[in-house]
Motif scaffolding. Structure first.
Motif, PDB file in Angstrom:
ATOM      1  N   LEU A   3       0.858  -1.180   0.000  1.00  0.00           N
ATOM      2  CA  LEU A   3       0.000   0.000   0.000  1.00  0.00           C
ATOM      3  C   LEU A   3       0.887   1.219   0.000  1.00  0.00           C
ATOM      4  O   LEU A   3       1.872   1.275   0.728  1.00  0.00           O
ATOM      5  CB  LEU A   3      -0.887   0.008   1.247  1.00  0.00           C
ATOM      6  CG  LEU A   3      -1.738  -1.237   1.421  1.00  0.00           C
ATOM      7  CD1 LEU A   3      -2.457  -1.190   2.754  1.00  0.00           C
ATOM      8  CD2 LEU A   3      -2.729  -1.356   0.287  1.00  0.00           C
ATOM      9  N   GLN A  33       5.318   2.916   3.286  1.00  0.00           N
ATOM     10  CA  GLN A  33       4.685   1.788   2.620  1.00  0.00           C
ATOM     11  C   GLN A  33       4.288   0.705   3.623  1.00  0.00           C
ATOM     12  O   GLN A  33       4.975   0.482   4.592  1.00  0.00           O
ATOM     13  CB  GLN A  33       5.671   1.163   1.643  1.00  0.00           C
ATOM     14  CG  GLN A  33       6.152   2.111   0.574  1.00  0.00           C
ATOM     15  CD  GLN A  33       7.226   1.502  -0.298  1.00  0.00           C
ATOM     16  OE1 GLN A  33       7.622   0.355  -0.092  1.00  0.00           O
ATOM     17  NE2 GLN A  33       7.692   2.258  -1.267  1.00  0.00           N
ATOM     18  N   VAL A  34       3.188   0.053   3.332  1.00  0.00           N
ATOM     19  CA  VAL A  34       2.794  -1.109   4.123  1.00  0.00           C
ATOM     20  C   VAL A  34       2.742  -2.302   3.187  1.00  0.00           C
ATOM     21  O   VAL A  34       1.956  -2.313   2.235  1.00  0.00           O
ATOM     22  CB  VAL A  34       1.406  -0.909   4.754  1.00  0.00           C
ATOM     23  CG1 VAL A  34       0.961  -2.156   5.476  1.00  0.00           C
ATOM     24  CG2 VAL A  34       1.425   0.276   5.692  1.00  0.00           C
ATOM     25  N   TYR A  80      -3.160  -1.367  -4.806  1.00  0.00           N
ATOM     26  CA  TYR A  80      -1.809  -1.405  -4.262  1.00  0.00           C
ATOM     27  C   TYR A  80      -0.757  -1.233  -5.349  1.00  0.00           C
ATOM     28  O   TYR A  80      -1.054  -1.296  -6.544  1.00  0.00           O
ATOM     29  CB  TYR A  80      -1.569  -2.719  -3.519  1.00  0.00           C
ATOM     30  CG  TYR A  80      -2.100  -3.963  -4.210  1.00  0.00           C
ATOM     31  CD1 TYR A  80      -1.585  -4.391  -5.427  1.00  0.00           C
ATOM     32  CD2 TYR A  80      -3.122  -4.711  -3.631  1.00  0.00           C
ATOM     33  CE1 TYR A  80      -2.066  -5.532  -6.040  1.00  0.00           C
ATOM     34  CE2 TYR A  80      -3.619  -5.854  -4.243  1.00  0.00           C
ATOM     35  CZ  TYR A  80      -3.081  -6.252  -5.443  1.00  0.00           C
ATOM     36  OH  TYR A  80      -3.553  -7.375  -6.055  1.00  0.00           O
TER      37      TYR A  80
END
Lengths: 229, 229
Positions: free
Chosen positions: A68, A74-75, A98
């Motif tokens: 993400l 960012q994840v 994403y």
DNA sequence: CGCGAGCTTGACGTTGTTCAACTAGAGTGG
DNA sequence: CCACTCTAGTTGAACAACGTCAAGCTCGCG
């Protein structure tokens, strides 16, 4: 960033997804007609969070980080490798949920989404397989959610090492091709914590590290740690 | 825990899912034949993580908490309300991925999974809607993932208050029917933190609280907080 | 009136982040 | 082949964010 185009017909593809095996030859041919094959270099961006979707990406070879990307840090949602799709969550949306970036040199098949959706509509067995794949993504993210909420970083790091051995590299001494930064993102922590934990695990003889080669000496202990806390 | 059975035929159902609207009358009838309607009391468990799946649950009325339940602390995946399905992620699995519990008195429709899957196989438009619903779950969990990883508790609490107002109760002064414990679980924190944040937001005139009634006075500030950090 | 569950509050400890300094190794150019 | 630089990784110290614990409070209910 040159991307070479070397097409092999889908029918003869070695790494065909289980889903595509449910297609009639005719359907497979129409996928094949609207398809391109791309190579991505390590570090290269494959697709971007929020961009319009017109294709679905299938990974033939390589390792990809899916994450993400909403301005802040960012994840990482997960890693994708040979045999995985990127973008299934957006097949009926106009925007991608994403971003994806190649962590290693990666070969991908880009299939036209319109064609894909038409066939999805025609072939129920195919549709079933696609639903299974999407649900697999859901199951994975639930697991991730659980460990982010309930397991502390030591445990998540243990979990990561096990996953690298069992799912990503599928061998025990394995050469780590991820940077500390990526490892940190994978368990949602800082690079510094990864350093410290690596040191700690080395000193406890749980792992051996030589350069980029990791060897897990005490799998049981790792497994114990990954459940704990 | 008595559950009363009051069936209304699907064809006339007021709260039919958009997906079911794609069914042929015949298909809707076969769903209807293999269906039961149940009422759950507040606090009652609806289904259990890891149990075998033989049905799919559709919520007609009420509020349900869906959560991972693996021995340790619960992790809430999300809330489900009127119009939502529970169990879509397991339609091709034998085990359920999560538990569900009624947070308010809830009316649900339990449909036979075998019948559901048969129809899924026959009706592509229906299948499309179901994929959309599953993907909506994915999108939600990604959002949740993002905020768990990147947003601190103050921001997540702000987010929760907005969600309660906008999505759950859909009114501004709203009567909170969730305990502090559930609120805490929703943002993955402790009840104490919820207490402290409520106090803080009150003192900053962001919200007004009278008993169980919450009023949000400064929506913009909440929105700002929910993005921050 | 008194009991108990849920909620609040404060004090304290833990976990993990952040910052800054330092090191090692890879690549570059003279 | 050696200095030089640059990036990735390591280490330590200080700090912040939260959780935990324990005590007290409140309010509905018997």
């Amino acid at each position: 960033m040159e991307k070479s185009h070397i097409k092999v017909c889908c029918i003869n593809c070695q790494c065909m997804s289980t889903a595509f095996k449910k297609l009639l030859p005719k359907q497979l041919r129409s996928i094949d007609n609207k398809r391109s094959e791309l190579k991505y270099r390590k570090g290269e961006m494959i697709c971007k969070d929020g961009s319009f979707v017109s294709s679905l990406i299938f990974i033939k070879k390589g390792l990809v980080k899916v994450y993400l990307d909403k301005g802040r840090e960012q994840v990482i949602i997960g890693l994708k490798k040979s045999g995985d799709f990127i973008g299934l969550s957006s097949i009926y949306e106009d925007r991608l949920l994403y971003s994806a970036e190649a962590l290693e040199d990666t070969d991908a098949c880009i299939t036209d989404l319109r064609t894909f959706n038409t066939i999805l509509n025609e072939n129920a067995a195919f549709s079933t397989e696609i639903i299974k794949l999407i649900n697999k993504d859901l199951a994975k993210i639930y697991d991730r959610m659980y460990s982010f909420s309930n397991i502390q970083i030591r445990g998540r790091f243990a979990e990561l090492l096990l996953a690298l051995m069992e799912n990503i590299y599928e061998s025990n001494p394995f050469e780590l091709k991820l940077s500390r930064k990526v490892m940190a993102e994978l368990v949602s922590t800082s690079n510094e914590s990864i350093s410290r934990l690596t040191k700690e695990f080395k000193s406890k003889n749980i792992i051996k590290v030589k350069g980029r080669v990791f060897e897990i000496s005490d799998i049981e202990e790792l497994r114990r740690l990954s459940f704990e806390e």
